[in-house]
Enzyme design. Structure first.
Site, PDB file in Angstrom:
ATOM      1  N   LYS A 185       0.853  -1.198   0.000  1.00 14.36           N
ATOM      2  CA  LYS A 185       0.000   0.000   0.000  1.00 14.36           C
ATOM      3  C   LYS A 185       0.888   1.247   0.000  1.00 14.36           C
ATOM      4  CE  LYS A 185      -1.489   2.761   2.954  1.00 14.36           C
ATOM      5  NZ  LYS A 185      -1.302   3.979   2.148  1.00 14.36           N
ATOM      6  N   GLY A 237       7.120   4.975   7.982  1.00 13.46           N
ATOM      7  CA  GLY A 237       6.341   6.201   8.027  1.00 13.46           C
ATOM      8  C   GLY A 237       6.587   6.927   9.332  1.00 13.46           C
ATOM      9  N   SER A 238       5.637   7.740   9.731  1.00 14.10           N
ATOM     10  CA  SER A 238       5.832   8.583  10.912  1.00 14.10           C
ATOM     11  C   SER A 238       5.755   7.767  12.198  1.00 14.10           C
ATOM     12  CB  SER A 238       4.760   9.670  10.928  1.00 14.10           C
ATOM     13  OG  SER A 238       3.482   9.057  11.009  1.00 14.10           O
ATOM     14  N   THR A 239       6.361   8.297  13.235  1.00 17.83           N
ATOM     15  CA  THR A 239       6.298   7.631  14.535  1.00 17.83           C
ATOM     16  C   THR A 239       4.857   7.602  15.043  1.00 17.83           C
ATOM     17  OG1 THR A 239       8.583   8.117  15.067  1.00 17.83           O
ATOM     18  CG2 THR A 239       7.111   7.801  16.931  1.00 17.83           C
ATOM     19  N   GLY A 242       3.229   4.818  13.361  1.00 23.32           N
ATOM     20  CA  GLY A 242       3.895   3.588  13.819  1.00 23.32           C
ATOM     21  C   GLY A 242       3.397   3.144  15.185  1.00 23.32           C
ATOM     22  N   GLU A 259       9.721   1.252  10.667  1.00 24.16           N
ATOM     23  CA  GLU A 259      10.803   2.198  10.323  1.00 24.16           C
ATOM     24  C   GLU A 259      10.189   3.586  10.436  1.00 24.16           C
ATOM     25  OE1 GLU A 259      13.865   1.544   9.593  1.00 24.16           O
ATOM     26  OE2 GLU A 259      13.876  -0.590   9.139  1.00 24.16           O
ATOM     27  N   CYS A 293      14.333  10.586   6.424  1.00 21.37           N
ATOM     28  CA  CYS A 293      14.182  10.232   7.841  1.00 21.37           C
ATOM     29  C   CYS A 293      15.501  10.323   8.605  1.00 21.37           C
ATOM     30  CB  CYS A 293      13.611   8.834   7.946  1.00 21.37           C
ATOM     31  SG  CYS A 293      14.537   7.634   6.978  1.00 21.37           S
ATOM     32  N   GLU A 392      10.654  16.309  14.453  1.00 15.91           N
ATOM     33  CA  GLU A 392      11.050  16.080  13.063  1.00 15.91           C
ATOM     34  C   GLU A 392      10.380  17.134  12.177  1.00 15.91           C
ATOM     35  OE1 GLU A 392       9.517  12.496  11.138  1.00 15.91           O
ATOM     36  OE2 GLU A 392      11.546  12.107  10.428  1.00 15.91           O
TER      37      GLU A 392
HETATM   38  P1  NAD Z   1       2.784   8.716   7.460  1.00 18.22           P
HETATM   39  O1  NAD Z   1       2.998   7.932   8.703  1.00 18.22           O
HETATM   40  O2  NAD Z   1       1.759   9.786   7.477  1.00 18.22           O
HETATM   41  O3  NAD Z   1       2.319   7.717   6.283  1.00 18.22           O
HETATM   42  C1  NAD Z   1       3.132   6.643   5.870  1.00 18.22           C
HETATM   43  C2  NAD Z   1       2.244   5.583   5.232  1.00 18.22           C
HETATM   44  O4  NAD Z   1       1.413   5.007   6.226  1.00 18.22           O
HETATM   45  C3  NAD Z   1       1.298   6.091   4.155  1.00 18.22           C
HETATM   46  O5  NAD Z   1       1.165   5.095   3.174  1.00 18.22           O
HETATM   47  C4  NAD Z   1      -0.006   6.292   4.926  1.00 18.22           C
HETATM   48  O6  NAD Z   1      -1.132   6.223   4.089  1.00 18.22           O
HETATM   49  C5  NAD Z   1       0.038   5.126   5.887  1.00 18.22           C
HETATM   50  N1  NAD Z   1      -0.651   5.298   7.163  1.00 18.22           N
HETATM   51  C6  NAD Z   1      -0.724   6.419   7.921  1.00 18.22           C
HETATM   52  N2  NAD Z   1      -1.408   6.157   9.066  1.00 18.22           N
HETATM   53  C7  NAD Z   1      -1.724   4.840   9.024  1.00 18.22           C
HETATM   54  C8  NAD Z   1      -2.416   3.960   9.925  1.00 18.22           C
HETATM   55  N3  NAD Z   1      -2.902   4.387  11.092  1.00 18.22           N
HETATM   56  N4  NAD Z   1      -2.555   2.673   9.572  1.00 18.22           N
HETATM   57  C9  NAD Z   1      -2.045   2.217   8.400  1.00 18.22           C
HETATM   58  N5  NAD Z   1      -1.413   2.991   7.503  1.00 18.22           N
HETATM   59  C10 NAD Z   1      -1.247   4.292   7.820  1.00 18.22           C
HETATM   60  O7  NAD Z   1       4.206   9.237   6.992  1.00 18.22           O
HETATM   61  P2  NAD Z   1       4.580  10.156   5.728  1.00 18.22           P
HETATM   62  O8  NAD Z   1       4.243  11.563   6.045  1.00 18.22           O
HETATM   63  O9  NAD Z   1       4.026   9.532   4.484  1.00 18.22           O
HETATM   64  O10 NAD Z   1       6.182   9.960   5.676  1.00 18.22           O
HETATM   65  C11 NAD Z   1       7.064  10.728   6.400  1.00 18.22           C
HETATM   66  C12 NAD Z   1       7.481   9.981   7.656  1.00 18.22           C
HETATM   67  O11 NAD Z   1       8.078   8.742   7.317  1.00 18.22           O
HETATM   68  C13 NAD Z   1       8.542  10.738   8.437  1.00 18.22           C
HETATM   69  O12 NAD Z   1       8.236  10.680   9.814  1.00 18.22           O
HETATM   70  C14 NAD Z   1       9.818   9.959   8.138  1.00 18.22           C
HETATM   71  O13 NAD Z   1      10.811  10.081   9.114  1.00 18.22           O
HETATM   72  C15 NAD Z   1       9.302   8.585   8.037  1.00 18.22           C
HETATM   73  N6  NAD Z   1      10.246   7.751   7.291  1.00 18.22           N
HETATM   74  C16 NAD Z   1      10.979   6.820   7.969  1.00 18.22           C
HETATM   75  C17 NAD Z   1      11.921   6.047   7.296  1.00 18.22           C
HETATM   76  C18 NAD Z   1      12.733   5.003   8.009  1.00 18.22           C
HETATM   77  O14 NAD Z   1      13.316   4.170   7.340  1.00 18.22           O
HETATM   78  N7  NAD Z   1      12.808   5.010   9.328  1.00 18.22           N
HETATM   79  C19 NAD Z   1      12.096   6.233   5.926  1.00 18.22           C
HETATM   80  C20 NAD Z   1      11.344   7.190   5.267  1.00 18.22           C
HETATM   81  C21 NAD Z   1      10.403   7.934   5.967  1.00 18.22           C
END
Ligand code: NAD
Length: 492
Positions: A185, A237-239, A242, A259, A293, A392
């Protein structure tokens, strides 16, 4: 159903990749992808619902339970993965260009991470799985025990928009190698490039249901996380997201890797060579316009050469070329979305209203009214407890904090809820390694920072759980099983 499209966008993609075919969505939601540098619509993508996710998971489950993928020899799987790699490599230039248009990533970086890396990861995991013995036999009190590695099952992979292709493949490649089936997804912001993986999978002859792709938002993502037929979630994605996903996986006793976000420190020691430090700043602290990130957006500078370091960082930020990410001379593209621009400008306002000193940047660049651009911005004299040093920002905004002595530098580097990236700058590599060992972080560079796809990557503390990349990541997608056999013959 009818999906509304923007006129004249040949990039419109309105179906999902499920069970080896492009299928119509069950719902009517769409997302108009907008070019970050121009704010002009690029194309329309259908957005999936829980019903689309359900269809994709069922296809993945069938492919796992009734198909051959998990039972093929590793040589056969590796051959398909190599064809998949070739199909992606043939599309690499178009893919990396599309991603740069979607999220503003400078094209050179996009060529590396969205063009070359996904094919490279498929090759790497194909090689690794062929070399890994999946069964071994050891003597046991009753005769022999067969220790097997089996695929963990159906994997739900959820990815963000900042490095969409490589982050997807960091999950898909080891999962396929292990014999798992996958529902991917991607994020709505980079939905259009996500389809490329489906096109390449068809060309490579991936069996139906082994890889399924549904572009969707959070709600459908949550449906994937809690779907009863999923065995493992791989999330980047975001903490904040996560935490929710980890809690749900805990409730379900579902395997998961997370991650997440970061707020990493670049520790400049008092013997650092400033030319080396400045040469590394682009990758370490401003990579992908700060939308990475691992960016080391907190620079820790010794008081003994504090002013020189502030000048050097500000000089670098002023020298960056802000503009169209497709221009190879541009080193800082736009933010990926209006929301991301608003977020970054909000943090710049916070900095302006704090005790910190704005050294350069601080707003939108002159002459770039269209596109979500931000000036590379540097705040000095920042108290590490300030929000701009703790949260962040995900943009080209750097804080500089003074310290006295290596112990205080390490204490400040660790004074964060995160632990993802980092760097140490010194002419004494041994001293740099000593400091690097003391920082609680998943990856850290000495006089250099660039992700090594061959080594484990991930976060400590609120930056995540588990590791991707390297041979180690295969273990995320394999379960051990011990079969107690009575025959001593097996022990040979
Ligand atoms: P986000 O958490 O908003 O979304 C990431 C993904 O998760 C998207 O596909 C979103 O649709 C989905 N999502 C969001 N909430 C969800 C939930 N409750 N259940 C299931 N899916 C959900 O993050 P973003 O704004 O797209 O990305 C930026 C973030 O990602 C930053 O915090 C960045 O640090 C982090 N990031 C981490 C790494 C790593 O390897 N640690 C790498 C790249 C980005």
């Amino acid at each position: 159903m009818t999906v509304t499209t923007q006129p004249g966008t040949e990039l419109d993609r309105t179906r999902f990749f499920i069970d080896g075919h492009w299928v119509e969505p069950r719902g009517t939601d769409t997302h108009v992808a907008v070019e970050a540098a121009t704010e002009v619509p690029l194309g329309t993508a259908a957005l999936g619902t829980a019903a689309d996710i359900d269809a994709a998971v069922r296809a993945a489950r069938r492919a796992l339970d009734e198909g051959t993928w998990g039972r093929t020899t590793t040589t056969e799987r590796a051959a398909v993965m190599r064809r998949f790699a070739d199909a992606l490599a043939a599309r690499a230039e178009a893919t990396s260009t599309l991603v740069s248009r979607e999220n503003g990533m400078p094209i050179g970086l996009s060529n590396a991470f969205n063009g070359a890396a996904p094919a490279g990861l498929l090759q790497m995991y194909a090689d690794l799985i062929e070399a890994l013995p999946l069964e071994s036999v050891r003597p046991s009190p009753s005769g022999s025990t067969v220790v097997r590695r089996e695929p963990v099952g159906v994997v739900g992979a959820i990815t963000p928009w900042n490095y969409p292709q490589v982050l997807a493949m960091m999950k898909v490649a080891p999962a396929l190698a292990a014999g798992c089936t996958v529902v991917l997804k991607p994020s709505p912001e980079t939905a259009l490039d996500g389809y490329v993986l489906g096109d390449a999978a068809i060309e490579a002859g991936l069996p139906p249901g082994v890889l399924n792709i549904v572009m969707a938002g959070r709600e459908a993502g949550a449906a994937l996380v809690s779907h009863p037929l999923v065995d493992k979630i791989a999330f980047t994605g975001s903490t904040a997201a996560g935490r929710l996903i980890g809690a749900e996986c805990g409730r379900l006793i579902r395997r998961c890797t997370l991650e997440l976000g970061g707020k990493s420190a670049a520790v400049v020691l008092d013997d650092a060579d400033l030319d080396t430090f400045v040469a590394g700043l682009g990758d370490a602290s401003f990579q992908n316009n700060g939308q990475t990130c691992t960016v080391q957006s907190r620079i820790l500078a010794p008081r003994s050469c504090y002013d020189e370091i502030v000048d050097a960082v500000a000089g670098f930020a002023r020298s960056m070329t802000v503009g169209d990410p497709l221009d190879p001379a541009v080193t800082c593209g736009p933010m990926a979305s209006q929301a991301q621009l608003d977020r970054v400008l909000g943090y710049i306002d916070l900095g302006r209203n704090s005790a910190a000193r704005l050294v350069c940047g601080g707003g939108r660049p002159a002459g770039l009214d269209r596109g979500w651009f931000v000036e590379p911005t540097v705040f000095a004299d920042v108290d590490n407890a300030e929000r701009i040093a703790q949260e962040e920002i995900f943009g080209p905004v750097i804080t500089i904090t003074p310290y006295d002595g290596d112990d205080e530098a390490v204490r400040l580097a660790n004074d964060t809820e995160y632990g993802l990236g980092g760097s140490v700058w010194t002419t004494d590599e041994e001293r740099g390694l000593t400091v690097a060992r003391r920082v609680r972080t998943g990856t850290i560079g000495v006089n250099y920072y660039l992700q090594d796809l061959g080594a484990p990557f991930g976060g400590m503390k609120a930056s995540g759980i588990g590791r991707e990349l390297g041979p180690e990541a295969l273990d995320n997608y394999l379960e051990f099983k011990s079969i107690y056999a009575s025959s001593a013959q097996l022990a040979r």
